[in-house]
Design a protein around this motif. Structure first.
Motif, PDB file in Angstrom:
ATOM      1  N   GLN A  65     -49.946  10.192 -34.973  1.00 25.48           N
ATOM      2  CA  GLN A  65     -48.720  10.987 -35.126  1.00 25.48           C
ATOM      3  C   GLN A  65     -48.034  11.095 -33.773  1.00 25.48           C
ATOM      4  O   GLN A  65     -48.676  11.326 -32.757  1.00 25.48           O
ATOM      5  N   GLY A  66     -46.696  10.934 -33.774  1.00 27.69           N
ATOM      6  CA  GLY A  66     -45.935  11.001 -32.535  1.00 27.69           C
ATOM      7  C   GLY A  66     -45.661   9.618 -31.971  1.00 27.69           C
ATOM      8  O   GLY A  66     -45.828   8.603 -32.655  1.00 27.69           O
ATOM      9  N   SER A  67     -45.252   9.557 -30.698  1.00 29.58           N
ATOM     10  CA  SER A  67     -45.017   8.269 -30.047  1.00 29.58           C
ATOM     11  C   SER A  67     -45.231   8.415 -28.547  1.00 29.58           C
ATOM     12  O   SER A  67     -45.224   9.527 -27.995  1.00 29.58           O
ATOM     13  N   ASP A  80     -46.142   3.742 -31.684  1.00 27.84           N
ATOM     14  CA  ASP A  80     -46.147   4.855 -32.625  1.00 27.84           C
ATOM     15  C   ASP A  80     -47.165   4.530 -33.723  1.00 27.84           C
ATOM     16  O   ASP A  80     -47.922   3.558 -33.583  1.00 27.84           O
ATOM     17  N   PRO A  81     -47.218   5.279 -34.843  1.00 29.25           N
ATOM     18  CA  PRO A  81     -48.235   4.983 -35.865  1.00 29.25           C
ATOM     19  C   PRO A  81     -48.136   3.593 -36.501  1.00 29.25           C
ATOM     20  O   PRO A  81     -49.092   3.149 -37.131  1.00 29.25           O
ATOM     21  N   MET A  82     -47.021   2.915 -36.334  1.00 32.70           N
ATOM     22  CA  MET A  82     -46.866   1.595 -36.932  1.00 32.70           C
ATOM     23  C   MET A  82     -47.330   0.470 -35.999  1.00 32.70           C
ATOM     24  O   MET A  82     -47.378  -0.692 -36.408  1.00 32.70           O
ATOM     25  N   LEU A  98     -43.711  10.904 -25.975  1.00 37.06           N
ATOM     26  CA  LEU A  98     -42.287  11.089 -26.275  1.00 37.06           C
ATOM     27  C   LEU A  98     -42.049  12.066 -27.426  1.00 37.06           C
ATOM     28  O   LEU A  98     -41.111  12.865 -27.381  1.00 37.06           O
ATOM     29  N   GLU A  99     -42.876  11.989 -28.471  1.00 37.61           N
ATOM     30  CA  GLU A  99     -42.684  12.830 -29.658  1.00 37.61           C
ATOM     31  C   GLU A  99     -43.925  13.682 -29.895  1.00 37.61           C
ATOM     32  O   GLU A  99     -45.012  13.143 -30.090  1.00 37.61           O
TER      33      GLU A  99
END
Length: 312
Positions: A65-67, A80-82, A98-99
């Motif tokens: 979760q997040g980036s 990120d999660p991808m 970042l997130e």
């Protein structure tokens, strides 16, 4: 999505991402880092971070979760999660979450990669030989469904300590195998075999890290590696994204920051400790890298640590 099989695959991947997020959130309830299984590290943060200076290690990194963004020299890698990040050489990097928020904290994992294990899996898999090209030490790629599935099964072992003893080595091998078969396979193979010039650069990195406070002798290092000075510069930068001098500078400044923070050294003493002859030159380079003069930066770090400690 009209293709039923593609829809099933997408649903399976999303379910795995949700499960990964849930497992990490349950395992680490407060901001920080833990190592729940040997070589597996979880990180949690409830807010975006400032730039953090550190040294990368050979590892597979994924985000639930997040980036996050990682800077290596002038190169930027955001994931990120991808997507996942793979690092293969110990290098000074700058990273930034970042997130992240209290409602949706940043959650990530890092799996350390042992070169001997990578080599073992590579031999067992009958992997093709390395291309004789330079390979950047860090990169980001899409996290495919099969690799994600193996990562989720690794994290599930937290609920079964008895099984973990037997299954952890097997799932680690599967993750390494899937990385070898993926688009970063050539990068990962360099950990084990050091094909092309990457082995030479890994040796040079080790030498520079060991003697970071000594004057750098490019000609001597290049000669030891059997390379020309221009060839050494070219290949070093192609792997590390920085010149040998820039690399040494970052190592020195990171070590100076560490000793000022951990040993309460003043800026001048720290400068001489890490190999600077001119304290004012040290102050200028330190401010350029960390954004503040040495003592102000260290006080800021201490204040942030006090605030974190008081909020727990």
């Amino acid at each position: 999505m009209n293709d039923p099989q593609a829809k099933r695959e997408a649903d399976r991947a999303q379910a795995n991402r949700d499960e990964l997020k849930e497992h990490i959130a349950q395992a680490i309830c407060h901001d920080g880092t833990i190592e729940p299984l040997k070589g597996l590290h979880f990180n949690r943060s409830s807010s975006p971070s400032e730039c953090v200076h550190s040294v990368s290690i050979p590892a597979f990194c994924a985000i639930a979760q997040g980036s996050k963004e990682v800077l290596l020299g002038s190169d930027r890698y955001q994931y990120d999660p991808m997507n996942y990040l793979l690092a293969t050489v110990e290098l000074p990097i700058i990273s930034q979450i970042l997130e992240a928020s209290k409602e949706q904290p940043y959650l990530s994992l890092r799996l350390d990669l042992d070169p001997t294990l990578v080599g073992s899996v590579m031999v067992e898999a009958g992997n093709p030989s390395l291309s004789r090209t330079d390979v950047k030490a860090i990169d980001v790629s899409p996290l495919d469904a099969n690799l994600l599935d193996a990562v989720v099964r690794l994290v599930r072992l937290l609920d079964s300590p008895a099984e973990a003893h037997v299954l952890l080595p097997l799932i680690k091998r599967e993750i390494i195998y899937r990385l070898l078969m993926g688009e970063q396979g050539n990068r990962l193979r360099h950990i084990a075999v050091f094909g092309g010039y990457t082995h030479h650069i890994a040796r040079a990195v080790e030498r520079l890290r060991k003697d970071f406070n000594q004057p750098i002798k490019i000609e001597s290092i290049a000669r030891e590696l059997g390379m020309s000075v221009s060839g050494f510069h070219h290949h070093f930068k192609s792997v590390t994204a920085m010149s040998p001098l820039q690399f040494q500078k970052q190592l020195r400044l990171q070590e100076a920051r560490r000793v000022m923070l951990g040993e309460n050294l003043d800026a001048t003493s720290a400068a001489y400790r890490v190999g600077y002859d001119d304290a004012s030159h040290f102050n200028r380079e330190y401010k350029r890298l960390f954004g503040a003069p040495p003592m102000r930066d260290v006080e800021r770090l201490r204040e942030a640590a006090r605030e974190t400690a008081s909020s727990i």
